[in-house]
Scaffold this motif. Sequence first.
Motif, mmCIF file in Angstrom:
data_model
loop_
_atom_site.group_PDB
_atom_site.id
_atom_site.type_symbol
_atom_site.label_atom_id
_atom_site.label_comp_id
_atom_site.label_asym_id
_atom_site.label_seq_id
_atom_site.Cartn_x
_atom_site.Cartn_y
_atom_site.Cartn_z
ATOM 1 N N MET A 1 0.838 -1.180 0.000
ATOM 2 C CA MET A 1 0.000 0.000 0.000
ATOM 3 C C MET A 1 0.887 1.250 0.000
ATOM 4 N N GLN A 2 0.606 2.184 -0.888
ATOM 5 C CA GLN A 2 1.362 3.421 -0.964
ATOM 6 C C GLN A 2 0.898 4.366 0.138
ATOM 7 N N GLN A 3 1.854 4.967 0.843
ATOM 8 C CA GLN A 3 1.496 5.884 1.914
ATOM 9 C C GLN A 3 0.975 7.190 1.326
ATOM 10 N N LYS A 4 -0.135 7.674 1.878
ATOM 11 C CA LYS A 4 -0.703 8.949 1.466
ATOM 12 C C LYS A 4 -0.209 10.026 2.419
ATOM 13 N N TRP A 5 -0.294 11.271 1.992
ATOM 14 C CA TRP A 5 0.185 12.398 2.782
ATOM 15 C C TRP A 5 -0.475 12.483 4.151
ATOM 16 N N ASN A 6 -1.716 12.012 4.273
ATOM 17 C CA ASN A 6 -2.461 12.161 5.526
ATOM 18 C C ASN A 6 -2.574 10.857 6.313
ATOM 19 N N GLN A 7 -1.641 9.925 6.067
ATOM 20 C CA GLN A 7 -1.647 8.665 6.797
ATOM 21 C C GLN A 7 -0.291 8.437 7.449
ATOM 22 N N ASN A 8 -0.313 7.796 8.608
ATOM 23 C CA ASN A 8 0.928 7.372 9.243
ATOM 24 C C ASN A 8 1.475 6.184 8.466
ATOM 25 N N PHE A 9 2.649 5.727 8.831
ATOM 26 C CA PHE A 9 3.262 4.603 8.115
ATOM 27 C C PHE A 9 2.432 3.321 8.218
ATOM 28 N N ASP A 10 1.621 3.215 9.261
ATOM 29 C CA ASP A 10 0.777 2.035 9.411
ATOM 30 C C ASP A 10 -0.562 2.173 8.676
ATOM 31 N N GLY A 11 -0.744 3.254 7.935
ATOM 32 C CA GLY A 11 -1.968 3.446 7.157
ATOM 33 C C GLY A 11 -3.081 4.128 7.918
ATOM 34 N N GLU A 12 -2.861 4.416 9.204
ATOM 35 C CA GLU A 12 -3.873 5.093 10.011
ATOM 36 C C GLU A 12 -3.861 6.587 9.685
ATOM 37 N N PRO A 13 -5.036 7.240 9.717
ATOM 38 C CA PRO A 13 -5.076 8.683 9.454
ATOM 39 C C PRO A 13 -4.269 9.461 10.493
ATOM 40 N N MET A 14 -3.534 10.465 10.034
ATOM 41 C CA MET A 14 -2.795 11.334 10.938
ATOM 42 C C MET A 14 -3.775 12.301 11.587
ATOM 43 N N THR A 15 -3.479 12.668 12.801
ATOM 44 C CA THR A 15 -4.299 13.654 13.485
ATOM 45 C C THR A 15 -3.483 14.914 13.708
ATOM 46 N N ASP A 16 -4.157 16.020 13.837
ATOM 47 C CA ASP A 16 -3.562 17.318 14.139
ATOM 48 C C ASP A 16 -2.444 17.707 13.175
ATOM 49 N N ILE A 17 -2.775 17.690 11.901
ATOM 50 C CA ILE A 17 -1.800 18.056 10.870
ATOM 51 C C ILE A 17 -1.342 19.504 11.017
ATOM 52 N N PRO A 18 -2.222 20.469 11.343
ATOM 53 C CA PRO A 18 -1.708 21.830 11.538
ATOM 54 C C PRO A 18 -0.604 21.909 12.598
ATOM 55 N N GLN A 19 -0.727 21.138 13.662
ATOM 56 C CA GLN A 19 0.316 21.149 14.687
ATOM 57 C C GLN A 19 1.591 20.511 14.149
ATOM 58 N N LYS A 20 1.461 19.449 13.367
ATOM 59 C CA LYS A 20 2.624 18.823 12.739
ATOM 60 C C LYS A 20 3.309 19.840 11.822
ATOM 61 N N PHE A 21 2.517 20.614 11.086
ATOM 62 C CA PHE A 21 3.049 21.664 10.217
ATOM 63 C C PHE A 21 3.854 22.669 11.031
ATOM 64 N N LEU A 22 3.267 23.156 12.120
ATOM 65 C CA LEU A 22 3.929 24.165 12.946
ATOM 66 C C LEU A 22 5.208 23.634 13.596
ATOM 67 N N ASN A 23 5.236 22.338 13.913
ATOM 68 C CA ASN A 23 6.392 21.733 14.582
ATOM 69 C C ASN A 23 7.448 21.217 13.609
ATOM 70 N N ALA A 24 7.179 21.243 12.314
ATOM 71 C CA ALA A 24 8.102 20.682 11.332
ATOM 72 C C ALA A 24 9.476 21.332 11.438
ATOM 73 N N GLY A 25 10.502 20.503 11.316
ATOM 74 C CA GLY A 25 11.869 20.994 11.387
ATOM 75 C C GLY A 25 12.458 21.304 10.027
ATOM 76 N N CYS A 26 11.651 21.211 8.986
ATOM 77 C CA CYS A 26 12.120 21.500 7.631
ATOM 78 C C CYS A 26 11.081 22.389 6.940
ATOM 79 N N ASP A 27 11.381 22.795 5.711
ATOM 80 C CA ASP A 27 10.445 23.638 4.956
ATOM 81 C C ASP A 27 9.279 22.793 4.458
ATOM 82 N N VAL A 28 8.063 23.225 4.794
ATOM 83 C CA VAL A 28 6.850 22.484 4.443
ATOM 84 C C VAL A 28 5.776 23.460 3.981
ATOM 85 N N TYR A 29 4.728 22.897 3.390
ATOM 86 C CA TYR A 29 3.558 23.693 3.035
ATOM 87 C C TYR A 29 2.312 22.884 3.336
ATOM 88 N N MET A 30 1.194 23.602 3.437
ATOM 89 C CA MET A 30 -0.077 22.973 3.764
ATOM 90 C C MET A 30 -1.168 23.700 2.988
#
Length: 171
Positions: A1-30
Amino acid sequence: MQQKWNQNFDGEPMTDIPQKFLNAGCDVYMVMQLRHDEKILDERFASMRELHRRGKTPDPEHYEVTYYADLPAMWQDAPNNEVLEELFQMFNLSRPQDFEGHSLSVSDVIALKRNGEVSVHYVDSIGFKDLQGFLDKQPERPSVLMNLKEKCDAPECNPTVCRKARDEHEL
Protein backbone atom coordinates in the motif's frame (compact mmCIF):
# COMPACT_ATOMS: atom_id res chain seq x y z
CA MET A 1 0.00 0.00 0.00
CA GLN A 2 1.36 3.42 -0.96
CA GLN A 3 1.50 5.88 1.91
CA LYS A 4 -0.70 8.95 1.47
CA TRP A 5 0.19 12.40 2.78
CA ASN A 6 -2.46 12.16 5.53
CA GLN A 7 -1.65 8.66 6.80
CA ASN A 8 0.93 7.37 9.24
CA PHE A 9 3.26 4.60 8.11
CA ASP A 10 0.78 2.03 9.41
CA GLY A 11 -1.97 3.45 7.16
CA GLU A 12 -3.87 5.09 10.01
CA PRO A 13 -5.08 8.68 9.45
CA MET A 14 -2.79 11.33 10.94
CA THR A 15 -4.30 13.65 13.48
CA ASP A 16 -3.56 17.32 14.14
CA ILE A 17 -1.80 18.06 10.87
CA PRO A 18 -1.71 21.83 11.54
CA GLN A 19 0.32 21.15 14.69
CA LYS A 20 2.62 18.82 12.74
CA PHE A 21 3.05 21.66 10.22
CA LEU A 22 3.93 24.17 12.95
CA ASN A 23 6.39 21.73 14.58
CA ALA A 24 8.10 20.68 11.33
CA GLY A 25 11.87 20.99 11.39
CA CYS A 26 12.12 21.50 7.63
CA ASP A 27 10.45 23.64 4.96
CA VAL A 28 6.85 22.48 4.44
CA TYR A 29 3.56 23.69 3.04
CA MET A 30 -0.08 22.97 3.76
CA VAL A 31 -3.19 23.49 1.64
CA MET A 32 -6.46 24.20 3.43
CA GLN A 33 -9.90 24.30 1.85
CA LEU A 34 -13.31 25.13 3.26
CA ARG A 35 -15.18 22.21 4.82
CA HIS A 36 -18.37 21.10 3.11
CA ASP A 37 -20.85 22.74 5.44
CA GLU A 38 -24.13 24.48 4.59
CA LYS A 39 -23.45 27.13 7.27
CA ILE A 40 -20.38 28.44 5.47
CA LEU A 41 -21.47 27.92 1.87
CA ASP A 42 -21.40 31.69 1.27
CA GLU A 43 -17.65 31.74 2.03
CA ARG A 44 -16.78 29.25 -0.71
CA PHE A 45 -15.03 30.99 -3.62
CA ALA A 46 -15.54 34.42 -1.98
CA SER A 47 -12.82 37.00 -2.51
CA MET A 48 -11.36 38.77 0.50
CA ARG A 49 -13.21 41.90 -0.56
CA GLU A 50 -16.51 39.98 -0.62
CA LEU A 51 -15.83 38.48 2.82
CA HIS A 52 -15.09 41.93 4.26
CA ARG A 53 -18.25 43.32 2.65
CA ARG A 54 -20.18 40.65 4.60
CA GLY A 55 -18.33 41.53 7.80
CA LYS A 56 -16.36 38.28 7.79
CA THR A 57 -12.73 37.18 7.77
CA PRO A 58 -11.33 33.73 6.98
CA ASP A 59 -11.92 31.51 10.01
CA PRO A 60 -9.55 28.55 10.58
CA GLU A 61 -12.42 26.60 12.13
CA HIS A 62 -14.11 26.54 8.71
CA TYR A 63 -11.13 24.89 7.00
CA GLU A 64 -9.71 21.42 6.72
CA VAL A 65 -6.23 20.45 5.62
CA THR A 66 -6.41 18.89 2.16
CA TYR A 67 -2.66 18.51 1.59
CA TYR A 68 0.60 18.69 3.51
CA ALA A 69 4.12 18.06 2.21
CA ASP A 70 7.75 19.07 2.28
CA LEU A 71 8.48 22.10 0.15
CA PRO A 72 10.48 21.05 -2.94
CA ALA A 73 14.18 21.93 -2.58
CA MET A 74 14.16 23.68 -5.97
CA TRP A 75 12.03 26.46 -4.39
CA GLN A 76 14.32 26.97 -1.40
CA ASP A 77 15.66 30.35 -2.52
CA ALA A 78 12.53 31.57 -4.33
CA PRO A 79 10.49 34.39 -2.74
CA ASN A 80 7.15 33.43 -1.16
CA ASN A 81 5.09 34.99 -3.97
CA GLU A 82 6.86 32.75 -6.53
CA VAL A 83 6.42 29.65 -4.35
CA LEU A 84 2.70 30.46 -3.98
CA GLU A 85 2.32 30.83 -7.74
CA GLU A 86 4.15 27.53 -8.32
CA LEU A 87 1.90 25.74 -5.81
CA PHE A 88 -1.18 27.29 -7.40
CA GLN A 89 -0.05 26.01 -10.81
CA MET A 90 0.82 22.58 -9.42
CA PHE A 91 -2.56 22.08 -7.72
CA ASN A 92 -4.41 23.17 -10.86
CA LEU A 93 -2.39 21.66 -13.70
CA SER A 94 -0.47 18.68 -12.30
CA ARG A 95 -2.05 17.81 -8.97
CA PRO A 96 -0.33 15.26 -6.75
CA GLN A 97 -1.98 11.85 -7.15
CA ASP A 98 -2.89 11.68 -3.46
CA PHE A 99 -4.52 15.14 -3.40
CA GLU A 100 -8.25 14.68 -2.86
CA GLY A 101 -9.33 18.33 -2.72
CA HIS A 102 -10.58 20.48 -5.58
CA SER A 103 -8.31 22.60 -7.78
CA LEU A 104 -6.99 25.61 -5.90
CA SER A 105 -9.33 28.53 -6.14
CA VAL A 106 -10.46 31.70 -4.40
CA SER A 107 -11.06 31.13 -0.66
CA ASP A 108 -8.43 28.39 -0.31
CA VAL A 109 -5.50 28.89 2.05
CA ILE A 110 -1.83 28.00 1.60
CA ALA A 111 0.46 27.94 4.62
CA LEU A 112 4.23 27.98 4.20
CA LYS A 113 6.92 27.22 6.77
CA ARG A 114 10.30 28.30 5.46
CA ASN A 115 13.44 28.62 7.54
CA GLY A 116 11.28 28.35 10.66
CA GLU A 117 9.02 31.24 9.63
CA VAL A 118 5.31 30.56 9.14
CA SER A 119 3.22 32.56 6.69
CA VAL A 120 -0.39 31.93 5.68
CA HIS A 121 -1.94 33.14 2.43
CA TYR A 122 -5.54 33.44 1.23
CA VAL A 123 -6.05 32.66 -2.46
CA ASP A 124 -7.83 35.82 -3.61
CA SER A 125 -9.42 36.73 -6.93
CA ILE A 126 -6.09 38.26 -7.93
CA GLY A 127 -3.02 36.99 -6.12
CA PHE A 128 -2.72 36.10 -2.46
CA LYS A 129 -3.53 37.98 0.75
CA ASP A 130 -1.49 37.44 3.92
CA LEU A 131 -3.45 36.06 6.87
CA GLN A 132 -1.52 37.20 9.93
CA GLY A 133 -2.17 34.98 12.96
CA PHE A 134 -4.50 32.62 11.07
CA LEU A 135 -2.98 29.47 12.58
CA ASP A 136 -2.65 31.12 16.01
CA LYS A 137 -6.40 31.32 16.48
CA GLN A 138 -7.71 28.81 18.97
CA PRO A 139 -11.31 27.69 18.92
CA GLU A 140 -13.31 29.56 21.50
CA ARG A 141 -14.05 27.32 24.44
CA PRO A 142 -15.91 28.30 27.57
CA SER A 143 -13.58 28.61 30.53
CA VAL A 144 -13.69 26.15 33.39
CA LEU A 145 -15.07 28.92 35.57
CA MET A 146 -17.88 29.68 33.13
CA ASN A 147 -18.76 25.96 32.99
CA LEU A 148 -18.86 25.84 36.79
CA LYS A 149 -21.03 28.96 36.93
CA GLU A 150 -23.47 27.50 34.39
CA LYS A 151 -23.70 24.26 36.38
CA CYS A 152 -24.23 26.16 39.63
CA ASP A 153 -26.94 28.30 38.10
CA ALA A 154 -28.80 25.21 36.86
CA PRO A 155 -31.96 24.21 38.78
CA GLU A 156 -30.59 20.73 39.60
CA CYS A 157 -27.46 22.17 41.23
CA ASN A 158 -26.22 20.75 44.55
CA PRO A 159 -26.11 23.90 46.74
CA THR A 160 -23.26 22.64 48.95
CA VAL A 161 -21.00 21.84 45.99
CA CYS A 162 -21.84 25.11 44.25
CA ARG A 163 -21.29 27.20 47.37
CA LYS A 164 -17.84 25.64 47.76
CA ALA A 165 -17.04 26.19 44.05
CA ARG A 166 -18.20 29.81 44.26
CA ASP A 167 -16.04 30.41 47.35
CA GLU A 168 -12.96 28.79 45.78
CA HIS A 169 -13.30 30.49 42.39
CA GLU A 170 -15.09 33.68 43.41
CA LEU A 171 -18.02 33.06 41.05
